[in-house]
Design an enzyme around this catalytic site. Structure first.
Site, PDB file in Angstrom:
ATOM      1  CG  ASP A   1      10.538  -0.346 -10.177  1.00  0.00           C
ATOM      2  OD1 ASP A   1      10.621   0.609  -9.385  1.00  0.00           O
ATOM      3  OD2 ASP A   1       9.599  -1.145 -10.195  1.00  0.00           O
TER       4      ASP A   1
ATOM      5  CE  LYS B   1      11.246   6.543 -13.371  1.00  0.00           C
ATOM      6  NZ  LYS B   1      11.023   5.087 -13.340  1.00  0.00           N
TER       7      LYS B   1
ATOM      8  N   GLY C   1       9.881   5.484  -5.605  1.00  0.00           N
ATOM      9  CA  GLY C   1      10.899   5.310  -4.571  1.00  0.00           C
ATOM     10  C   GLY C   1      12.253   5.304  -5.222  1.00  0.00           C
ATOM     11  CG  HIS C   2      14.256   8.343  -5.987  1.00  0.00           C
ATOM     12  ND1 HIS C   2      13.106   8.812  -6.558  1.00  0.00           N
ATOM     13  CD2 HIS C   2      14.684   9.286  -5.155  1.00  0.00           C
ATOM     14  CE1 HIS C   2      12.855  10.009  -6.083  1.00  0.00           C
ATOM     15  NE2 HIS C   2      13.790  10.325  -5.229  1.00  0.00           N
TER      16      HIS C   2
ATOM     17  CD  GLN D   1       4.814   6.404 -10.449  1.00  0.00           C
ATOM     18  OE1 GLN D   1       4.433   7.424 -10.962  1.00  0.00           O
ATOM     19  NE2 GLN D   1       5.172   6.350  -9.188  1.00  0.00           N
TER      20      GLN D   1
HETATM   21  P1  IMP Z   1      -0.259   3.020  -7.590  1.00  0.00           P
HETATM   22  O1  IMP Z   1       0.587   4.007  -8.346  1.00  0.00           O
HETATM   23  O2  IMP Z   1       0.147   2.841  -6.170  1.00  0.00           O
HETATM   24  O3  IMP Z   1      -1.723   3.340  -7.756  1.00  0.00           O
HETATM   25  O4  IMP Z   1      -0.055   1.589  -8.278  1.00  0.00           O
HETATM   26  C1  IMP Z   1      -0.531   1.326  -9.581  1.00  0.00           C
HETATM   27  C2  IMP Z   1       0.427   0.423 -10.343  1.00  0.00           C
HETATM   28  O5  IMP Z   1       1.630   1.133 -10.598  1.00  0.00           O
HETATM   29  C3  IMP Z   1       0.846  -0.834  -9.573  1.00  0.00           C
HETATM   30  O6  IMP Z   1       1.037  -1.888 -10.509  1.00  0.00           O
HETATM   31  C4  IMP Z   1       2.170  -0.450  -8.946  1.00  0.00           C
HETATM   32  O7  IMP Z   1       2.990  -1.580  -8.704  1.00  0.00           O
HETATM   33  C5  IMP Z   1       2.738   0.410 -10.061  1.00  0.00           C
HETATM   34  N1  IMP Z   1       3.690   1.406  -9.557  1.00  0.00           N
HETATM   35  C6  IMP Z   1       3.434   2.546  -8.893  1.00  0.00           C
HETATM   36  N2  IMP Z   1       4.556   3.223  -8.609  1.00  0.00           N
HETATM   37  C7  IMP Z   1       5.562   2.492  -9.125  1.00  0.00           C
HETATM   38  C8  IMP Z   1       6.979   2.695  -9.184  1.00  0.00           C
HETATM   39  O8  IMP Z   1       7.543   3.699  -8.715  1.00  0.00           O
HETATM   40  N3  IMP Z   1       7.674   1.706  -9.816  1.00  0.00           N
HETATM   41  C9  IMP Z   1       7.088   0.617 -10.380  1.00  0.00           C
HETATM   42  N4  IMP Z   1       5.774   0.401 -10.351  1.00  0.00           N
HETATM   43  C10 IMP Z   1       5.010   1.328  -9.733  1.00  0.00           C
END
Ligand code: IMP
Length: 487
Positions: A21, A24, A48-49, A236
């Protein structure tokens, strides 16, 4: 559209330097003008963007943002692809008159409904021990688990119904047993082989008919040889990288730049010969649990040990520069207020889940770690406008840890959680006419903001390529366009 003679940098990689977040999307969106192909190399629909194009706003999680602007979008082999999400995004774009060219690696793994269910089941089990990750619930971890366990089903397998059936017959009973016997949860449609087979065979047909699948490495190498410019879009961020992040509070892939060659099939030399830009938010946010030493206040359900009913005694450790004047309770209340102000000003709510994000001061040990792990050549620092109007702005310069001064991130989460930030304090900057500053360039930013940015760049040892002063991709002051640099 790409520029005439193809000299200079042909490959640019954009990565998140913090916890995701960082903005990017806007940077990728901006620089994808000069690119022909935008490649995702890891993650899935957990990213997500929001892309603003003309008067239209598009929220995407799998389709690379450049695709909205007519670039080819590639989902590399390092991605995990939920075909339901992919096709619903493509259908929604088609309804709005867009037909982006998307290529999906045949080596990429497929997210099935049982992965999503198991994601939730395991999170609930972990929550009993206050150990949950706070995942997006998209089945990302369970899909990568199956990949590493050599029982995953890949995009290429969807194209061959017999292979798909065989794979499902092997894996689904195991998943059902896991849910029912280990976690004591009843299973339904998500674990029904016949239903899964029918639905996913049809996705395979659609992928084949639309000629969407490729050998990503071969496809990209041929495009590169033909002089096409490639932009790798990391999802991420560094601190949620499965290797370099704060395990176990991580995602299950490698957002750092090393993920780009592995997750695309172009070699490390190709990525390393290009530019690697780390996107930084001028402060810090985190969604989900895990430590955040510079956190201001807390968010119930995410900040460890914080339930919102009273100020958390742990969050002000080391932040109390004026402890002589304030009580801890006053400081906590001030920090809560500051966090709320930054959260509201920055719109800090998850794009995928809508959760309020935890907020903290910028953390230089984290940026040093990101710069090393990804060989960053440039920084894009976003949200400088969000901090405007504060009396002062702090940056964590180093940590105190068990009597030692530490300049980067300790390897274990427990030690990171024990770090106490040591802050540098800067004068805040006034709100400004940011759009005028965009036209006039970097020198038109408030002097206090420039002092802050230059301090960060010097400490991290990486030059600033761009400064974001608003959510729109046009609200970026570009100091260096990575595609224009000589290499
Ligand atoms: P997962 O990727 O759904 O397995 O989540 C694992 C961790 O990564 C959690 O703390 C999520 O909040 C974080 N996370 C996953 N995708 C994003 C993103 O696009 N932005 C910020 N945090 C993310």
């Amino acid at each position: 559209m790409h520029r005439g003679a193809k000299t200079g940098v042909m490959v640019v990689t954009v990565v998140g330097s913090q916890l995701g977040d960082e903005g990017k999307g806007g940077i990728v969106d901006r620089w994808s003008d000069a690119a022909d192909i935008v490649v995702r190399y890891q993650g899935g629909d957990n990213a997500g963007h929001t892309v603003v194009h003309g008067d239209e706003e598009y929220t995407l999680s799998l389709v690379p943002s450049g695709a909205v602007r007519g670039k080819v979008g590639v989902l590399g082999n390092g991605c995990v692809v939920n075909p339901e999400t992919l096709f619903s995004e493509l259908d929604a774009l088609a309804e709005r008159g867009l037909d982006p060219e998307i290529r999906v690696a045949r080596r990429a793994h497929v997210v099935f409904p049982y992965h999503r269910e198991l994601d939730g089941i395991e999170e609930r089990a972990k929550a009993d021990r206050e150990f949950e990750v706070g995942t997006t619930g998209k089945g990302i971890g369970p899909t990568y688990e199956d990949k590493a366990g050599r029982r995953g089903i890949r995009v290429g397998d969807l194209l061959d119904p017999d292979v798909l059936r065989d794979r499902l017959e092997y894996v689904v009973p195991q998943k059902r047993a896991l849910a029912e016997s280990v976690f004591d949860v009843e299973t339904g449609d998500a674990f029904d082989i016949d239903r899964l087979y029918e639905e996913y065979r049809r996705y395979g047909e659609r992928l084949r008919e639309a000629e969407m699948t490729v050998d990503a490495g071969e496809f990209l190498a041929a495009e590169r040889d033909a002089g096409k410019r490639i932009l790798f879009e990391g999802a991420q961020g560094t601190m949620i990288d499965i290797d370099h992040g704060n395990y176990p509070y991580v995602t299950s892939s490698n957002p750092t730049a090393g993920g780009a060659p592995v997750g695309s099939g172009l070699g490390p030399g190709v990525v390393g010969n290009g530019e690697i830009v780390g996107v930084v938010k001028a402060y810090l946010t985190r969604v989900g649990t895990g430590p955040l030493p510079t956190e201001l206040g807390g968010v119930a359900g995410q900040t460890p040990g914080y339930d919102g009913s009273e100020a958390d005694p742990g969050t002000d450790a080391g932040t109390d520069t004026d402890a002589g004047a304030d009580t801890d309770a006053d400081t906590d209340a001030d920090e809560e207020e500051l966090a709320t102000r930054i959260r509201e000003a920055g719109g800090e709510y998850g794009t995928v889940t809508g959760r309020p994000r935890r907020v903290g001061w910028l953390d230089l040990p984290m940026l040093r770690h990101a710069a090393r792990a990804s060989s960053l050549t440039g920084l894009a620092i976003n949200h400088v406008d969000t901090l405007a109007g504060l009396d002062s702005v702090k940056v964590c310069e180093r940590y105190d840890l068990a009597g030692e001064s530490v300049g980067t991130i300790p390897a274990t989460t427990e030690r990171w959680a024990a770090c106490e930030p040591r802050y540098e304090e800067f004068d805040g900057w006034p709100d400004a006419d940011w759009d005028a500053a965009i036209g006039a360039g970097y020198g038109a930013l408030p002097a206090e903001a420039r002092a802050y940015l230059e301090y960060v760049s010097d400490e991290v040892g990486v030059p600033i390529y761009a400064v974001g002063v608003g959510p729109d991709r046009a609200q970026t002051i570009v100091l260096e366009d990575p595609f224009d640099r000589d290499r």
